[in-house]
Design an enzyme around this catalytic site. Structure first.
Site, PDB file in Angstrom:
ATOM      1  N   ARG A  58       0.919  -1.194   0.033  1.00  0.00           N
ATOM      2  CA  ARG A  58       0.158   0.159  -0.051  1.00  0.00           C
ATOM      3  C   ARG A  58       1.026   1.347   0.022  1.00  0.00           C
ATOM      4  O   ARG A  58       0.231   2.297  -0.324  1.00  0.00           O
ATOM      5  CB  ARG A  58      -0.983  -0.189   1.108  1.00  0.00           C
ATOM      6  CG  ARG A  58      -2.000  -1.209   0.889  1.00  0.00           C
ATOM      7  CD  ARG A  58      -3.158  -1.148   1.963  1.00  0.00           C
ATOM      8  NE  ARG A  58      -2.854  -1.373   3.327  1.00  0.00           N
ATOM      9  CZ  ARG A  58      -3.617  -1.155   4.315  1.00  0.00           C
ATOM     10  NH1 ARG A  58      -4.854  -1.007   4.140  1.00  0.00           N
ATOM     11  NH2 ARG A  58      -3.156  -1.195   5.549  1.00  0.00           N
ATOM     12  N   GLU A  95       3.135  -6.666  13.947  1.00  0.00           N
ATOM     13  CA  GLU A  95       2.325  -6.738  15.267  1.00  0.00           C
ATOM     14  C   GLU A  95       1.623  -8.067  15.410  1.00  0.00           C
ATOM     15  O   GLU A  95       1.168  -8.557  16.360  1.00  0.00           O
ATOM     16  CB  GLU A  95       1.118  -5.522  15.289  1.00  0.00           C
ATOM     17  CG  GLU A  95       0.180  -5.458  14.220  1.00  0.00           C
ATOM     18  CD  GLU A  95       0.906  -4.357  13.058  1.00  0.00           C
ATOM     19  OE1 GLU A  95       0.064  -3.838  12.496  1.00  0.00           O
ATOM     20  OE2 GLU A  95       2.155  -4.332  13.054  1.00  0.00           O
TER      21      GLU A  95
END
Length: 170
Positions: A58, A95
């Site tokens: 992205r 994460e």
């Protein structure tokens, strides 16, 4: 126009406990997408930048139109096995797991002034890895730009000493 309304939360993606920030509604809306790029361009218009570097995937979507708007070249940082020429790589933690990114060894020359962009600043792991690659090539990071910052994850704290711009904070 309120750009936050174009960011959709997807719970438990890509794994349970993660709230994914989906930017596809923003990308789909030509006015919202254009406004986002224009706001980033306005922030960076007076910076001394040679290249925009975007992180797959992205970061490409944000970085390429921003590079065009600023009349700069674009350099991709990619996932492993996607770049055809000699490259350098580094691993990092997400994460929700680990990953690796690469850049062509000849993409950045010593002293090139770099604006590093991605769609999202979360824990800072991905951008720190990208910074490591740019530093290995002796590029000079002028700023770090993001569409969205997840403030509670404190990724900005890992980026001390860098100019950091985020369009939206959540």
């Amino acid at each position: 126009m309120e750009l936050k309304k174009f960011i959709r939360d997807i719970p438990d993606f890509p794994k349970k406990g993660i709230i994914f920030k989906d930017i596809t509604p923003l990308l789909k809306d030509k006015e919202a997408f254009n406004l986002a790029i224009e706001k980033m361009k306005d922030y960076y218009k007076d910076f001394d930048i040679d290249y925009i570097v975007g992180i797959e995937a992205r970061g490409f979507i944000i970085g390429t139109p921003l590079a065009l708007a600023l009349n700069k070249g674009f350099i991709p940082i990619r996932k492993p096995g996607k770049l055809p020429a000699e490259r350098i790589s580094t691993s990092y933690e997400l994460e929700y797991g680990t990953n690796e990114i690469e850049i062509h060894r000849d993409a950045i020359q010593p002293g090139d002034k770099i604006l590093l962009v991605d769609d999202l600043l979360a824990t800072g792991g991905t951008v720190k890895a990208a910074i490591e690659l740019i530093n290995k090539l002796q590029g000079e990071i002028v700023s770090l730009g993001f569409l969205i910052e997840l403030v509670d994850l404190k990724g900005r704290e890992k980026l001390e000493g860098y100019d950091v711009f985020t369009l939206l904070q959540e």
